[in-house]
Design a protein around this motif. Structure first.
Motif, PDB file in Angstrom:
ATOM      1  N   ALA A 198       8.724  -2.007  -1.842  1.00  0.00           N
ATOM      2  CA  ALA A 198       8.854  -1.174  -0.638  1.00  0.00           C
ATOM      3  C   ALA A 198       7.897   0.008  -0.668  1.00  0.00           C
ATOM      4  CB  ALA A 198      10.297  -0.685  -0.488  1.00  0.00           C
ATOM      5  N   LEU A 199       7.723   0.628  -1.836  1.00  0.00           N
ATOM      6  CA  LEU A 199       6.803   1.763  -1.920  1.00  0.00           C
ATOM      7  C   LEU A 199       5.384   1.320  -1.595  1.00  0.00           C
ATOM      8  CD1 LEU A 199       6.273   4.736  -2.631  1.00  0.00           C
ATOM      9  CD2 LEU A 199       5.954   4.011  -5.012  1.00  0.00           C
ATOM     10  N   LEU A 200       4.963   0.192  -2.152  1.00  0.00           N
ATOM     11  CA  LEU A 200       3.624  -0.313  -1.847  1.00  0.00           C
ATOM     12  C   LEU A 200       3.499  -0.657  -0.367  1.00  0.00           C
ATOM     13  CD1 LEU A 200       1.334  -2.649  -3.805  1.00  0.00           C
ATOM     14  CD2 LEU A 200       2.034  -3.373  -1.531  1.00  0.00           C
ATOM     15  N   ALA A 201       4.502  -1.332   0.186  1.00  0.00           N
ATOM     16  CA  ALA A 201       4.456  -1.723   1.600  1.00  0.00           C
ATOM     17  C   ALA A 201       4.357  -0.502   2.501  1.00  0.00           C
ATOM     18  CB  ALA A 201       5.688  -2.549   1.954  1.00  0.00           C
ATOM     19  N   GLN A 202       5.077   0.548   2.143  1.00  0.00           N
ATOM     20  CA  GLN A 202       5.046   1.792   2.920  1.00  0.00           C
ATOM     21  C   GLN A 202       3.647   2.398   2.925  1.00  0.00           C
ATOM     22  OE1 GLN A 202       8.258   4.895   2.629  1.00  0.00           O
ATOM     23  NE2 GLN A 202       6.758   5.900   1.338  1.00  0.00           N
ATOM     24  N   VAL A 203       3.040   2.486   1.757  1.00  0.00           N
ATOM     25  CA  VAL A 203       1.698   3.069   1.658  1.00  0.00           C
ATOM     26  C   VAL A 203       0.677   2.212   2.397  1.00  0.00           C
ATOM     27  CG1 VAL A 203      -0.166   3.636   0.039  1.00  0.00           C
ATOM     28  CG2 VAL A 203       2.195   4.330  -0.462  1.00  0.00           C
ATOM     29  N   VAL A 204       0.781   0.896   2.261  1.00  0.00           N
ATOM     30  CA  VAL A 204      -0.143   0.008   2.976  1.00  0.00           C
ATOM     31  C   VAL A 204      -0.062   0.251   4.474  1.00  0.00           C
ATOM     32  CG1 VAL A 204      -0.650  -2.396   3.587  1.00  0.00           C
ATOM     33  CG2 VAL A 204      -0.203  -1.780   1.205  1.00  0.00           C
ATOM     34  N   ASP A 205       1.161   0.324   5.017  1.00  0.00           N
ATOM     35  CA  ASP A 205       1.259   0.508   6.472  1.00  0.00           C
ATOM     36  C   ASP A 205       0.734   1.867   6.902  1.00  0.00           C
ATOM     37  OD1 ASP A 205       2.137  -0.293   9.186  1.00  0.00           O
ATOM     38  OD2 ASP A 205       3.394   1.496   8.933  1.00  0.00           O
ATOM     39  N   VAL A 206       1.045   2.924   6.146  1.00  0.00           N
ATOM     40  CA  VAL A 206       0.583   4.262   6.521  1.00  0.00           C
ATOM     41  C   VAL A 206      -0.944   4.302   6.600  1.00  0.00           C
ATOM     42  CG1 VAL A 206       0.379   6.645   5.708  1.00  0.00           C
ATOM     43  CG2 VAL A 206       2.609   5.512   5.707  1.00  0.00           C
ATOM     44  N   PHE A 207      -1.620   3.776   5.585  1.00  0.00           N
ATOM     45  CA  PHE A 207      -3.088   3.844   5.564  1.00  0.00           C
ATOM     46  C   PHE A 207      -3.708   2.825   6.512  1.00  0.00           C
ATOM     47  CE2 PHE A 207      -2.216   6.398   1.895  1.00  0.00           C
ATOM     48  CZ  PHE A 207      -3.260   7.311   1.884  1.00  0.00           C
ATOM     49  N   HIS A 208      -3.093   1.648   6.639  1.00  0.00           N
ATOM     50  CA  HIS A 208      -3.634   0.664   7.574  1.00  0.00           C
ATOM     51  C   HIS A 208      -3.535   1.163   9.008  1.00  0.00           C
ATOM     52  CE1 HIS A 208      -3.195  -2.983  10.192  1.00  0.00           C
ATOM     53  NE2 HIS A 208      -4.345  -3.234   9.604  1.00  0.00           N
ATOM     54  N   THR A 209      -2.402   1.764   9.366  1.00  0.00           N
ATOM     55  CA  THR A 209      -2.203   2.246  10.732  1.00  0.00           C
ATOM     56  C   THR A 209      -3.134   3.409  11.054  1.00  0.00           C
ATOM     57  OG1 THR A 209       0.118   1.558  10.669  1.00  0.00           O
ATOM     58  CG2 THR A 209      -0.491   3.153  12.355  1.00  0.00           C
ATOM     59  N   SER A 210      -3.336   4.292  10.084  1.00  0.00           N
ATOM     60  CA  SER A 210      -4.135   5.493  10.365  1.00  0.00           C
ATOM     61  C   SER A 210      -5.634   5.284  10.183  1.00  0.00           C
ATOM     62  CB  SER A 210      -3.677   6.643   9.460  1.00  0.00           C
ATOM     63  OG  SER A 210      -3.890   6.314   8.094  1.00  0.00           O
ATOM     64  N   THR A 211      -6.019   4.392   9.228  1.00  0.00           N
ATOM     65  CA  THR A 211      -7.435   4.306   8.871  1.00  0.00           C
ATOM     66  C   THR A 211      -7.994   2.893   8.866  1.00  0.00           C
ATOM     67  OG1 THR A 211      -6.918   6.154   7.384  1.00  0.00           O
ATOM     68  CG2 THR A 211      -9.132   5.255   7.262  1.00  0.00           C
ATOM     69  N   GLY A 212      -7.142   1.892   8.613  1.00  0.00           N
ATOM     70  CA  GLY A 212      -7.636   0.527   8.665  1.00  0.00           C
ATOM     71  C   GLY A 212      -7.394  -0.258   7.388  1.00  0.00           C
ATOM     72  N   GLU A 213      -7.701  -1.548   7.438  1.00  0.00           N
ATOM     73  CA  GLU A 213      -7.431  -2.463   6.333  1.00  0.00           C
ATOM     74  C   GLU A 213      -8.137  -2.041   5.051  1.00  0.00           C
ATOM     75  OE1 GLU A 213      -8.599  -7.017   5.017  1.00  0.00           O
ATOM     76  OE2 GLU A 213      -8.441  -6.567   7.172  1.00  0.00           O
ATOM     77  N   ALA A 214      -9.408  -1.699   5.131  1.00  0.00           N
ATOM     78  CA  ALA A 214     -10.162  -1.356   3.924  1.00  0.00           C
ATOM     79  C   ALA A 214      -9.551  -0.153   3.217  1.00  0.00           C
ATOM     80  CB  ALA A 214     -11.624  -1.072   4.283  1.00  0.00           C
ATOM     81  N   ALA A 215      -9.131   0.843   3.996  1.00  0.00           N
ATOM     82  CA  ALA A 215      -8.519   2.039   3.401  1.00  0.00           C
ATOM     83  C   ALA A 215      -7.199   1.690   2.722  1.00  0.00           C
ATOM     84  CB  ALA A 215      -8.289   3.101   4.473  1.00  0.00           C
ATOM     85  N   ALA A 216      -6.412   0.819   3.352  1.00  0.00           N
ATOM     86  CA  ALA A 216      -5.128   0.422   2.770  1.00  0.00           C
ATOM     87  C   ALA A 216      -5.335  -0.296   1.444  1.00  0.00           C
ATOM     88  CB  ALA A 216      -4.359  -0.455   3.745  1.00  0.00           C
TER      89      ALA A 216
END
Length: 467
Positions: A198-216
């Motif tokens: 869940a912690l990883l999934a949370q961070v992935v969504d935060v960075f993907h939503t704000s900056t994109g796939e590469a950032a996530a």
């Protein structure tokens, strides 16, 4: 009466058929996104990410079911530390929580965040004291805030009848693989696997939503072996190699895709009793947002039920009304505690934000087929008979009977409870205010029913005292 009353009557007469639990809790997770300052659908997207990672790790169907609900409900305790954040950091809790999710553990990042988010509207001396306190006591402050949030989330998960695995998954969400997380500093395999995912999934969504796939993907690699279990990172990397995974994550259909992900052997339905429990649990989330609203939803449900009983509602109608009362303020999760707890008069901008909570309530509840009638009440409980209410300036018969009942119950409780700007009023004074606004704001039949119910209770208490 208007359309609202007719539709409500049909629901009450026929009863609400059992619905998928994932539909109800997936929709209500949008309320949790609001109070975390996240774009709508954050928990749903985290669920999409995390379940794919769990499958890649080889979790069995029972474990995937527990993971699924850990992800949807990971932020159940998020409202419980909002007031404390505003008090400590002298700031808006929603933007604070949103931006904090992008901060790592390095001191320059943390210090920069503190300086850019603490007391920007406060006087210089007050802001300086707050910053010094945070810098000196930051570790303990963070531990306190996270412990409050995680423990409350686990408690509510248990109230929702979820197994201990889900509760523990929520409670350990902010622990890190290297032991540097909060609140207990556990490390490695001591951390429940649901929490690690869940912690990883949370961070992935935060960075993907704000900056994109590469950032996530970069952020996941950078935090491997510190925040994240390296095996979970490897599983994510394999999942992330599929373009279809990202395509669904970016799409408007991700919520529909999430319902399809629920393990087939463990699809659960929410019957009438469980819907009551869900309403009560999320009322607790709402009321935890501010010390001044503790118990408010329960009391509004109690007063609304008293009024409905005096007005001859049958049990099915009263049950639906109690649910509506419990959830009428769910949109307040999207209002900052800077506004909710302000001791003085709200300015125009603050008042607009406060008034928007009714539309938030309607939007969230309208996602749930079983709560359609509740959504209309959530959106209209601040309307007035004279058309001077909000958000749509409905008037007269445009406001359904059930909404009129909850409006009276809501204002009566607000008047008889402590608020940041005044102490609680005596019942007699509160009733006088309601009666003075009969016909303009309030339905006379509803106010009269509340008066009769309160007189009946007072009479019984007097009889017991005499006996």
């Amino acid at each position: 009466m208007g359309v609202q009353s007719r539709e409500w009557s049909r629901e009450s007469a026929e009863g609400i058929q059992a619905v998928r639990l994932s539909e109800v809790l997936g929709a209500l997770s949008h309320a949790l996104d609001l109070t975390e300052g996240q774009p709508a659908g954050h928990c749903v997207r985290a669920c999409w990410i995390g379940v794919h990672v769990g499958r890649e790790l080889g979790l069995n169907e029972a474990a995937l079911w527990e993971l699924y609900y850990t992800l949807l409900l990971k932020d159940l305790g998020c409202s419980s530390n909002a007031a404390r954040i505003c008090q400590l950091y002298l700031t808006d809790d929603l933007s604070f929580k949103r931006d904090f999710k992008t901060v790592g553990n390095r001191l320059p990042q943390v210090l920069s965040f503190v300086l850019s988010h603490t007391g920007l509207k406060a006087g210089l001396a007050e802001r300086f004291r707050a910053v010094v306190n945070i810098v000196q006591n930051g570790g303990e402050i963070a531990r306190e805030l996270i412990e409050t949030r995680c423990q409350r989330g686990a408690e509510i998960a248990r109230q929702l009848r979820f197994p201990e695995g889900v509760a523990q998954g929520i409670q350990s969400l902010d622990e890190h693989w290297n032991g540097g997380g909060k609140p207990y500093g556990i490390a490695g395999a001591e951390i429940p696997v649901y929490s690690r995912i869940a912690l990883l999934a949370q961070v992935v969504d935060v960075f993907h939503t704000s900056t994109g796939e590469a950032a996530a993907r970069h952020e996941v690699r950078a935090r491997s072996r510190t925040w994240f279990d390296p095996q979970v990172v490897e599983a994510f990397e394999r999942v992330a190699g599929s373009p279809a995974f990202w395509e669904v994550l970016r799409s408007d259909d991700v919520e529909t895709a999430i319902f399809a992900l629920e393990p087939a052997q463990h699809i659960e339905s929410a019957d009438e009793d469980y819907l009551d429990d869900i309403a009560a649990a999320f009322a607790r989330v709402v009321d935890s947002k501010s010390p001044y609203t503790s118990g408010h939803s329960d009391r509004v449900a109690f007063f609304a039920d008293l009024i409905a009983g005096e007005m001859g509602f049958d049990e099915a109608g009263r049950r639906s009304l109690r649910r509506a009362a419990l959830l009428h303020d769910i949109g307040k999760l999207g209002v900052s505690n800077e506004i909710l707890d302000k001791p003085g008069k709200l300015d125009e901008t603050e008042m607009a934000a406060m008034r928007h909570h009714a539309l938030h309530s309607e939007t969230i509840l309208s996602r749930i087929r079983a709560f359609e009638g509740l959504a209309r009440i959530g959106g209209a409980h601040h309307e007035r008979l004279d058309g001077k209410g909000y958000p749509r300036r409905l008037k007269g018969d445009e406001i359904g009977r059930e909404t009129r009942i909850i409006s009276v119950a809501d204002v009566f409780d607000a008047l008889t409870a402590d608020r940041p700007y005044r102490a609680a009023m005596p019942v007699s004074k509160a009733m006088g205010i309601l009666e003075a606004d009969i016909g303009a704001a309030f339905d006379p039949a509803c106010v009269d029913a509340l008066r009769r119910a309160l007189d009946r209770i007072e009479g019984r208490q007097a009889q017991r005292g005499f006996a």
